[in-house]
Design a protein around this motif. Structure first.
Motif, PDB file in Angstrom:
ATOM      1  N   THR A  41       0.711  -1.320  -0.036  1.00 34.76           N
ATOM      2  CA  THR A  41      -0.010  -0.100  -0.029  1.00 34.76           C
ATOM      3  C   THR A  41       0.924   1.207   0.123  1.00 34.76           C
ATOM      4  O   THR A  41       2.011   1.152   0.640  1.00 34.76           O
ATOM      5  N   LYS A  42       0.429   2.228  -0.725  1.00 39.14           N
ATOM      6  CA  LYS A  42       1.034   3.531  -0.629  1.00 39.14           C
ATOM      7  C   LYS A  42       0.031   4.608  -0.643  1.00 39.14           C
ATOM      8  O   LYS A  42      -0.615   4.785  -1.312  1.00 39.14           O
ATOM      9  N   ARG A  43       0.120   5.373   0.561  1.00 37.33           N
ATOM     10  CA  ARG A  43      -0.712   6.545   0.756  1.00 37.33           C
ATOM     11  C   ARG A  43       0.074   7.722   0.937  1.00 37.33           C
ATOM     12  O   ARG A  43       0.890   7.867   1.522  1.00 37.33           O
ATOM     13  N   PHE A  44      -0.005   8.646   0.077  1.00 39.82           N
ATOM     14  CA  PHE A  44       0.712   9.966  -0.084  1.00 39.82           C
ATOM     15  C   PHE A  44       0.024  10.845   1.163  1.00 39.82           C
ATOM     16  O   PHE A  44      -1.018  10.708   1.501  1.00 39.82           O
ATOM     17  N   ARG A  45       0.764  11.990   1.423  1.00 39.79           N
ATOM     18  CA  ARG A  45       0.641  12.903   2.489  1.00 39.79           C
ATOM     19  C   ARG A  45      -0.815  13.542   2.131  1.00 39.79           C
ATOM     20  O   ARG A  45      -1.599  14.004   3.102  1.00 39.79           O
ATOM     21  N   SER A  46      -1.103  13.693   1.026  1.00 35.47           N
ATOM     22  CA  SER A  46      -2.403  14.375   0.720  1.00 35.47           C
ATOM     23  C   SER A  46      -3.571  13.464   0.963  1.00 35.47           C
ATOM     24  O   SER A  46      -4.775  13.907   0.875  1.00 35.47           O
ATOM     25  N   GLY A  47      -3.506  12.267   1.231  1.00 40.65           N
ATOM     26  CA  GLY A  47      -4.301  11.409   1.439  1.00 40.65           C
ATOM     27  C   GLY A  47      -4.760  10.345   0.325  1.00 40.65           C
ATOM     28  O   GLY A  47      -5.567   9.539   0.486  1.00 40.65           O
ATOM     29  N   GLN A  48      -4.268  10.829  -0.966  1.00 41.68           N
ATOM     30  CA  GLN A  48      -4.429   9.868  -1.975  1.00 41.68           C
ATOM     31  C   GLN A  48      -3.769   8.576  -1.815  1.00 41.68           C
ATOM     32  O   GLN A  48      -2.611   8.326  -1.296  1.00 41.68           O
TER      33      GLN A  48
ATOM     34  N   VAL B 150      10.474   4.373  -3.744  1.00 36.71           N
ATOM     35  CA  VAL B 150       9.324   4.881  -2.956  1.00 36.71           C
ATOM     36  C   VAL B 150       9.138   3.891  -1.857  1.00 36.71           C
ATOM     37  O   VAL B 150       9.214   2.685  -2.042  1.00 36.71           O
ATOM     38  N   ARG B 151       8.975   4.630  -0.529  1.00 39.56           N
ATOM     39  CA  ARG B 151       8.915   3.667   0.541  1.00 39.56           C
ATOM     40  C   ARG B 151       7.304   3.513   0.767  1.00 39.56           C
ATOM     41  O   ARG B 151       6.626   4.313   0.732  1.00 39.56           O
ATOM     42  N   PRO B 152       6.914   2.124   0.791  1.00 43.45           N
ATOM     43  CA  PRO B 152       5.574   1.934   0.993  1.00 43.45           C
ATOM     44  C   PRO B 152       4.958   2.118   2.179  1.00 43.45           C
ATOM     45  O   PRO B 152       5.623   2.468   3.362  1.00 43.45           O
ATOM     46  N   THR B 153       3.692   2.334   2.377  1.00 37.64           N
ATOM     47  CA  THR B 153       2.840   2.903   3.540  1.00 37.64           C
ATOM     48  C   THR B 153       2.717   1.464   4.500  1.00 37.64           C
ATOM     49  O   THR B 153       2.658   1.699   5.609  1.00 37.64           O
ATOM     50  N   ALA B 154       2.599   0.657   3.702  1.00 34.71           N
ATOM     51  CA  ALA B 154       2.212  -0.809   4.607  1.00 34.71           C
ATOM     52  C   ALA B 154       2.177  -2.016   3.593  1.00 34.71           C
ATOM     53  O   ALA B 154       2.449  -1.660   2.293  1.00 34.71           O
ATOM     54  N   GLY B 155       2.571  -3.096   4.196  1.00 29.94           N
ATOM     55  CA  GLY B 155       2.492  -4.249   3.339  1.00 29.94           C
ATOM     56  C   GLY B 155       4.007  -4.513   3.112  1.00 29.94           C
ATOM     57  O   GLY B 155       4.918  -4.138   3.557  1.00 29.94           O
ATOM     58  N   ALA B 156       4.320  -5.857   2.498  1.00 28.25           N
ATOM     59  CA  ALA B 156       5.488  -6.111   1.993  1.00 28.25           C
ATOM     60  C   ALA B 156       5.948  -6.482   0.677  1.00 28.25           C
ATOM     61  O   ALA B 156       4.701  -7.070  -0.118  1.00 28.25           O
ATOM     62  N   ALA B 157       7.008  -6.683   0.063  1.00 28.69           N
ATOM     63  CA  ALA B 157       7.282  -6.979  -1.177  1.00 28.69           C
ATOM     64  C   ALA B 157       8.727  -7.709  -0.999  1.00 28.69           C
ATOM     65  O   ALA B 157       9.736  -7.598  -0.236  1.00 28.69           O
ATOM     66  N   TRP B 158       8.681  -8.648  -2.168  1.00 29.03           N
ATOM     67  CA  TRP B 158      10.044  -9.522  -2.450  1.00 29.03           C
ATOM     68  C   TRP B 158      10.567  -9.506  -3.900  1.00 29.03           C
ATOM     69  O   TRP B 158       9.624  -9.510  -4.638  1.00 29.03           O
ATOM     70  N   LEU B 159      11.662  -9.339  -4.082  1.00 30.76           N
ATOM     71  CA  LEU B 159      12.124  -9.656  -5.317  1.00 30.76           C
ATOM     72  C   LEU B 159      13.187 -10.846  -5.136  1.00 30.76           C
ATOM     73  O   LEU B 159      13.964 -10.734  -4.637  1.00 30.76           O
ATOM     74  N   LEU B 160      12.882 -11.732  -6.178  1.00 31.00           N
ATOM     75  CA  LEU B 160      13.828 -13.103  -6.358  1.00 31.00           C
ATOM     76  C   LEU B 160      14.244 -13.480  -4.862  1.00 31.00           C
ATOM     77  O   LEU B 160      15.169 -13.881  -4.521  1.00 31.00           O
TER      78      LEU B 160
END
Length: 331
Positions: free
Chosen positions: A30-37, A74-84
Protein backbone atom coordinates in the motif's frame (compact mmCIF):
# COMPACT_ATOMS: atom_id res chain seq x y z
CA UNK A 1 -20.36 -8.35 -30.66
CA UNK A 2 -20.61 -6.97 -27.14
CA UNK A 3 -18.15 -7.80 -24.41
CA UNK A 4 -19.23 -10.44 -21.96
CA UNK A 5 -18.69 -10.05 -18.25
CA UNK A 6 -15.68 -11.86 -16.83
CA UNK A 7 -16.02 -13.16 -13.28
CA UNK A 8 -12.73 -12.27 -11.49
CA UNK A 9 -13.37 -14.86 -8.79
CA UNK A 10 -13.08 -17.65 -11.35
CA UNK A 11 -9.66 -16.68 -12.62
CA UNK A 12 -7.80 -15.26 -9.67
CA UNK A 13 -8.49 -11.79 -8.32
CA UNK A 14 -6.07 -10.07 -5.96
CA UNK A 15 -3.57 -12.76 -5.03
CA UNK A 16 -3.80 -14.40 -8.44
CA UNK A 17 -3.42 -18.08 -9.27
CA UNK A 18 0.37 -18.28 -9.72
CA UNK A 19 2.00 -21.39 -8.31
CA UNK A 20 5.67 -22.31 -8.04
CA UNK A 21 8.64 -19.98 -7.54
CA UNK A 22 7.93 -16.27 -7.79
CA UNK A 23 10.27 -13.56 -9.08
CA UNK A 24 8.08 -10.78 -7.64
CA UNK A 25 5.66 -11.01 -4.75
CA UNK A 26 3.83 -8.41 -2.72
CA UNK A 27 1.46 -8.88 0.21
CA UNK A 28 -0.88 -6.04 1.03
CA UNK A 29 1.43 -3.47 -0.56
CA UNK A 30 0.00 0.00 0.00
CA UNK A 31 1.13 3.54 -0.74
CA UNK A 32 -0.75 6.48 0.75
CA UNK A 33 0.62 9.96 0.05
CA UNK A 34 0.47 12.85 2.51
CA UNK A 35 -2.35 14.38 0.51
CA UNK A 36 -4.44 11.36 1.46
CA UNK A 37 -4.38 9.87 -2.03
CA UNK A 38 -4.07 6.09 -2.01
CA UNK A 39 -1.99 5.27 -5.09
CA UNK A 40 -1.65 1.53 -4.39
CA UNK A 41 -4.18 -0.23 -2.19
CA UNK A 42 -3.55 -3.63 -0.57
CA UNK A 43 -1.79 -5.10 -3.60
CA UNK A 44 -0.97 -8.81 -3.83
CA UNK A 45 1.23 -9.11 -6.92
CA UNK A 46 2.41 -12.53 -8.14
CA UNK A 47 4.97 -12.74 -10.96
CA UNK A 48 6.15 -16.33 -11.63
CA UNK A 49 9.81 -16.94 -12.40
CA UNK A 50 10.45 -17.14 -16.14
CA UNK A 51 7.23 -15.30 -16.98
CA UNK A 52 6.67 -12.27 -19.18
CA UNK A 53 4.18 -10.47 -16.96
CA UNK A 54 2.05 -7.77 -18.58
CA UNK A 55 1.30 -5.17 -15.88
CA UNK A 56 -1.69 -3.32 -17.30
CA UNK A 57 -3.92 -0.46 -16.29
CA UNK A 58 -5.02 3.06 -17.26
CA UNK A 59 -3.09 6.16 -16.24
CA UNK A 60 -3.27 6.70 -12.49
CA UNK A 61 -3.97 3.05 -11.72
CA UNK A 62 -0.83 2.68 -9.58
CA UNK A 63 1.50 0.73 -11.88
CA UNK A 64 4.48 3.08 -11.77
CA UNK A 65 4.12 3.67 -8.03
CA UNK A 66 4.16 -0.09 -7.53
CA UNK A 67 7.32 -0.42 -9.62
CA UNK A 68 8.98 2.40 -7.68
CA UNK A 69 8.21 0.64 -4.41
CA UNK A 70 9.63 -2.65 -5.72
CA UNK A 71 12.87 -0.90 -6.71
CA UNK A 72 13.24 0.99 -3.44
CA UNK A 73 12.57 4.40 -5.00
CA UNK A 74 9.42 4.93 -2.93
CA UNK A 75 8.83 3.58 0.57
CA UNK A 76 5.51 1.75 1.03
CA UNK A 77 3.00 2.87 3.65
CA UNK A 78 2.11 -0.74 4.48
CA UNK A 79 2.59 -4.28 3.27
CA UNK A 80 5.64 -6.26 2.16
CA UNK A 81 7.45 -7.02 -1.10
CA UNK A 82 10.02 -9.52 -2.32
CA UNK A 83 12.22 -9.57 -5.41
CA UNK A 84 13.84 -12.91 -6.25
CA UNK A 85 12.97 -14.13 -2.71
CA UNK A 86 14.72 -11.15 -1.08
CA UNK A 87 12.67 -8.68 1.00
CA UNK A 88 12.72 -5.11 -0.29
CA UNK A 89 13.67 -2.49 0.64
CA UNK A 90 15.54 -4.30 3.46
CA UNK A 91 17.70 -6.38 1.08
CA UNK A 92 17.66 -4.00 -1.90
CA UNK A 93 21.42 -3.52 -1.94
CA UNK A 94 21.95 -7.27 -2.31
CA UNK A 95 19.21 -8.08 -4.81
CA UNK A 96 19.01 -5.03 -7.10
CA UNK A 97 22.24 -5.86 -8.99
CA UNK A 98 20.31 -8.88 -10.31
CA UNK A 99 17.48 -6.60 -11.48
CA UNK A 100 17.50 -4.41 -14.60
CA UNK A 101 15.00 -1.57 -14.73
CA UNK A 102 13.66 1.09 -17.04
CA UNK A 103 11.31 3.42 -15.18
CA UNK A 104 9.37 6.37 -16.59
CA UNK A 105 11.65 8.25 -18.94
CA UNK A 106 15.26 7.53 -17.98
CA UNK A 107 17.49 10.52 -17.15
CA UNK A 108 21.09 10.79 -18.33
CA UNK A 109 23.77 13.48 -18.48
CA UNK A 110 22.86 15.61 -21.54
CA UNK A 111 26.44 16.59 -22.50
CA UNK A 112 27.82 13.06 -22.35
CA UNK A 113 27.55 10.54 -25.15
CA UNK A 114 25.46 7.43 -24.86
CA UNK A 115 28.58 5.35 -24.32
CA UNK A 116 29.94 7.72 -21.64
CA UNK A 117 26.62 7.73 -19.82
CA UNK A 118 26.74 3.95 -19.60
CA UNK A 119 30.34 4.18 -18.38
CA UNK A 120 29.25 6.45 -15.52
CA UNK A 121 26.55 3.99 -14.53
CA UNK A 122 29.11 1.18 -14.56
CA UNK A 123 31.52 3.20 -12.41
CA UNK A 124 28.79 3.80 -9.84
CA UNK A 125 28.01 0.09 -9.55
CA UNK A 126 30.33 -1.46 -6.94
CA UNK A 127 29.25 -4.96 -7.99
CA UNK A 128 30.18 -4.55 -11.68
CA UNK A 129 33.49 -5.86 -13.04
CA UNK A 130 35.43 -2.83 -14.39
CA UNK A 131 37.57 -5.09 -16.60
CA UNK A 132 34.59 -5.94 -18.81
CA UNK A 133 32.78 -2.60 -18.63
CA UNK A 134 33.65 -1.39 -22.14
CA UNK A 135 32.74 -4.70 -23.76
CA UNK A 136 29.42 -4.94 -21.94
CA UNK A 137 28.49 -1.35 -22.76
CA UNK A 138 29.20 -1.98 -26.44
CA UNK A 139 27.12 -5.14 -26.41
CA UNK A 140 24.22 -3.38 -24.69
CA UNK A 141 24.28 -0.51 -27.20
CA UNK A 142 24.35 -2.96 -30.10
CA UNK A 143 21.48 -4.93 -28.62
CA UNK A 144 19.20 -1.89 -28.62
CA UNK A 145 20.37 -0.57 -32.00
CA UNK A 146 22.42 2.39 -30.77
CA UNK A 147 25.91 1.38 -31.91
CA UNK A 148 25.97 4.03 -34.63
CA UNK A 149 24.95 6.75 -32.14
CA UNK A 150 27.07 5.53 -29.24
CA UNK A 151 29.37 8.60 -29.35
CA UNK A 152 26.63 11.12 -29.97
CA UNK A 153 25.69 13.45 -27.10
CA UNK A 154 22.59 12.43 -25.20
CA UNK A 155 20.98 15.86 -25.66
CA UNK A 156 20.99 15.20 -29.41
CA UNK A 157 19.10 11.94 -29.03
CA UNK A 158 15.50 11.67 -30.12
CA UNK A 159 12.88 10.43 -27.66
CA UNK A 160 13.10 6.95 -29.11
CA UNK A 161 16.92 6.95 -28.87
CA UNK A 162 16.72 8.06 -25.23
CA UNK A 163 14.37 5.18 -24.54
CA UNK A 164 16.77 2.77 -26.23
CA UNK A 165 19.63 4.04 -24.07
CA UNK A 166 17.50 3.40 -21.00
CA UNK A 167 17.03 -0.17 -22.19
CA UNK A 168 20.77 -0.48 -22.77
CA UNK A 169 21.40 0.63 -19.19
CA UNK A 170 19.07 -2.09 -17.94
CA UNK A 171 20.98 -4.66 -20.01
CA UNK A 172 24.53 -3.78 -18.99
CA UNK A 173 24.87 -7.15 -17.31
CA UNK A 174 22.89 -10.39 -17.20
CA UNK A 175 19.72 -9.99 -15.13
CA UNK A 176 17.45 -12.46 -13.40
CA UNK A 177 14.60 -9.95 -13.46
CA UNK A 178 13.90 -7.09 -15.86
CA UNK A 179 11.34 -4.42 -14.94
CA UNK A 180 10.26 -2.25 -17.87
CA UNK A 181 7.88 0.68 -17.43
CA UNK A 182 6.46 1.71 -20.82
CA UNK A 183 9.55 0.43 -22.71
CA UNK A 184 8.20 1.32 -26.18
CA UNK A 185 7.47 4.96 -25.32
CA UNK A 186 8.67 7.15 -28.20
CA UNK A 187 9.67 4.24 -30.41
CA UNK A 188 8.55 3.91 -34.02
CA UNK A 189 6.87 0.67 -35.19
CA UNK A 190 10.24 -0.90 -36.05
CA UNK A 191 11.62 -0.04 -32.61
CA UNK A 192 8.51 -1.45 -30.97
CA UNK A 193 8.95 -4.73 -32.84
CA UNK A 194 12.61 -4.83 -31.78
CA UNK A 195 11.66 -4.41 -28.11
CA UNK A 196 9.08 -7.16 -28.48
CA UNK A 197 11.73 -9.45 -29.98
CA UNK A 198 14.17 -8.51 -27.21
CA UNK A 199 11.65 -9.34 -24.49
CA UNK A 200 11.04 -12.74 -26.05
CA UNK A 201 14.78 -13.33 -26.36
CA UNK A 202 15.38 -12.46 -22.71
CA UNK A 203 12.51 -14.64 -21.54
CA UNK A 204 13.77 -17.58 -23.62
CA UNK A 205 17.15 -17.18 -21.89
CA UNK A 206 15.48 -17.48 -18.48
CA UNK A 207 15.01 -13.83 -17.46
CA UNK A 208 11.71 -12.91 -15.83
CA UNK A 209 10.28 -9.76 -17.44
CA UNK A 210 7.68 -7.47 -15.88
CA UNK A 211 6.37 -5.05 -18.52
CA UNK A 212 4.10 -2.15 -17.68
CA UNK A 213 2.42 -0.75 -20.77
CA UNK A 214 -0.63 0.84 -22.35
CA UNK A 215 0.07 -0.82 -25.70
CA UNK A 216 -2.14 -3.84 -25.21
CA UNK A 217 -1.55 -5.19 -28.71
CA UNK A 218 2.19 -5.41 -27.99
CA UNK A 219 1.75 -6.93 -24.53
CA UNK A 220 -0.71 -9.52 -25.79
CA UNK A 221 1.85 -10.84 -28.26
CA UNK A 222 4.61 -11.47 -25.71
CA UNK A 223 3.14 -11.87 -22.23
CA UNK A 224 2.51 -15.22 -20.54
CA UNK A 225 0.81 -13.70 -17.49
CA UNK A 226 -1.29 -10.58 -16.95
CA UNK A 227 -2.19 -8.32 -14.06
CA UNK A 228 -4.83 -5.60 -14.49
CA UNK A 229 -4.84 -2.59 -12.15
CA UNK A 230 -7.64 -0.11 -11.53
CA UNK A 231 -7.49 2.82 -9.09
CA UNK A 232 -4.66 1.27 -7.11
CA UNK A 233 -6.08 -2.22 -6.82
CA UNK A 234 -5.45 -5.45 -8.68
CA UNK A 235 -8.72 -6.48 -10.26
CA UNK A 236 -7.48 -9.55 -12.13
CA UNK A 237 -4.26 -11.48 -12.62
CA UNK A 238 -3.08 -14.86 -13.75
CA UNK A 239 -2.02 -16.89 -16.78
CA UNK A 240 -2.99 -14.94 -19.91
CA UNK A 241 -4.44 -17.89 -21.81
CA UNK A 242 -6.40 -19.01 -18.74
CA UNK A 243 -7.87 -15.53 -18.25
CA UNK A 244 -9.06 -15.39 -21.84
CA UNK A 245 -10.34 -18.98 -21.77
CA UNK A 246 -12.35 -18.35 -18.60
CA UNK A 247 -13.99 -15.26 -20.04
CA UNK A 248 -17.66 -15.58 -20.79
CA UNK A 249 -17.78 -16.97 -24.34
CA UNK A 250 -20.36 -15.83 -26.87
CA UNK A 251 -22.02 -17.83 -29.59
CA UNK A 252 -22.83 -16.52 -33.07
CA UNK A 253 -25.21 -18.51 -35.25
CA UNK A 254 -25.55 -17.66 -38.94
CA UNK A 255 -28.84 -18.87 -40.43
CA UNK A 256 -30.49 -18.94 -43.80
CA UNK A 257 -33.14 -16.34 -44.64
CA UNK A 258 -36.30 -16.55 -42.57
CA UNK A 259 -35.00 -18.89 -39.82
CA UNK A 260 -33.21 -16.45 -37.49
CA UNK A 261 -36.32 -16.00 -35.33
CA UNK A 262 -36.67 -19.74 -34.83
CA UNK A 263 -32.95 -19.97 -34.00
CA UNK A 264 -33.39 -17.30 -31.31
CA UNK A 265 -36.27 -19.26 -29.77
CA UNK A 266 -34.14 -22.42 -29.72
CA UNK A 267 -31.23 -20.64 -28.01
CA UNK A 268 -33.53 -19.10 -25.43
CA UNK A 269 -35.08 -22.50 -24.78
CA UNK A 270 -31.65 -23.99 -24.17
CA UNK A 271 -31.00 -21.39 -21.47
CA UNK A 272 -28.63 -19.06 -23.33
CA UNK A 273 -28.74 -15.43 -22.20
CA UNK A 274 -28.53 -12.11 -24.07
CA UNK A 275 -30.01 -13.58 -27.26
CA UNK A 276 -30.06 -10.99 -30.04
CA UNK A 277 -31.09 -11.21 -33.70
CA UNK A 278 -29.37 -9.14 -36.39
CA UNK A 279 -30.53 -10.11 -39.87
CA UNK A 280 -29.51 -13.75 -40.43
CA UNK A 281 -27.21 -13.75 -37.39
CA UNK A 282 -28.11 -14.60 -33.81
CA UNK A 283 -25.74 -13.79 -30.94
CA UNK A 284 -25.98 -15.11 -27.39
CA UNK A 285 -23.99 -15.67 -24.23
CA UNK A 286 -23.04 -19.35 -24.32
CA UNK A 287 -22.75 -20.02 -20.59
CA UNK A 288 -22.42 -23.69 -19.66
CA UNK A 289 -24.25 -25.00 -22.74
CA UNK A 290 -22.09 -27.10 -25.07
CA UNK A 291 -21.83 -25.77 -28.65
CA UNK A 292 -22.50 -29.24 -30.08
CA UNK A 293 -25.82 -29.40 -28.18
CA UNK A 294 -26.79 -26.05 -29.68
CA UNK A 295 -26.01 -27.31 -33.17
CA UNK A 296 -28.10 -30.45 -32.73
CA UNK A 297 -31.05 -28.49 -31.33
CA UNK A 298 -31.00 -26.01 -34.21
CA UNK A 299 -30.94 -28.73 -36.85
CA UNK A 300 -33.77 -30.60 -35.16
CA UNK A 301 -35.84 -27.39 -35.11
CA UNK A 302 -35.40 -27.04 -38.85
CA UNK A 303 -33.17 -23.97 -38.68
CA UNK A 304 -31.10 -23.45 -41.81
CA UNK A 305 -27.68 -23.48 -40.13
CA UNK A 306 -25.05 -21.75 -42.27
CA UNK A 307 -22.45 -21.20 -39.55
CA UNK A 308 -21.77 -21.49 -35.82
CA UNK A 309 -18.90 -19.68 -34.09
CA UNK A 310 -17.80 -19.67 -30.44
CA UNK A 311 -15.76 -16.63 -29.47
CA UNK A 312 -13.95 -15.91 -26.19
CA UNK A 313 -13.29 -12.28 -25.25
CA UNK A 314 -9.94 -10.79 -26.19
CA UNK A 315 -7.57 -9.42 -23.58
CA UNK A 316 -8.60 -5.91 -24.61
CA UNK A 317 -12.28 -6.72 -24.08
CA UNK A 318 -11.48 -8.13 -20.64
CA UNK A 319 -9.60 -4.95 -19.78
CA UNK A 320 -12.42 -2.68 -20.93
CA UNK A 321 -14.97 -4.78 -19.04
CA UNK A 322 -13.00 -4.56 -15.80
CA UNK A 323 -11.84 -0.95 -15.96
CA UNK A 324 -14.33 0.77 -18.23
CA UNK A 325 -11.42 2.29 -20.16
CA UNK A 326 -9.80 1.60 -23.49
CA UNK A 327 -6.16 1.19 -24.49
CA UNK A 328 -3.96 3.01 -26.93
CA UNK A 329 -3.58 0.11 -29.31
CA UNK A 330 -2.48 2.12 -32.35
CA UNK A 331 1.24 2.40 -33.04
Amino acid sequence: MSTAVLDPARVGQGSGDATGPLAVRTDGLTKRFRSGQVAVDDLDLRVPRGAVYGFLGPNGSGKTTTIRMLLGLVRPTAGAAWLLDAPVPAASAAVLPRVGALVEGPAFHPYLSGRDNLARLEAADATADPRTADRRAGEALERVGLSAAADKRYRQYSLGMKQRLGLAAALLRPRDLLVLDEPTNGLDPQGTREVRHLVRELADAGTTVLVSSHLLAEIEQVCTHVGIMRTGRMVLQGDRSALVAHGAARLRVTTTAGTAGEAARVLTGLGLDEVRVDGVQVDALLGSVRPEDVSVALVRAGVGLAGLEVRSPSLEEIFVELTGEGFDVAR
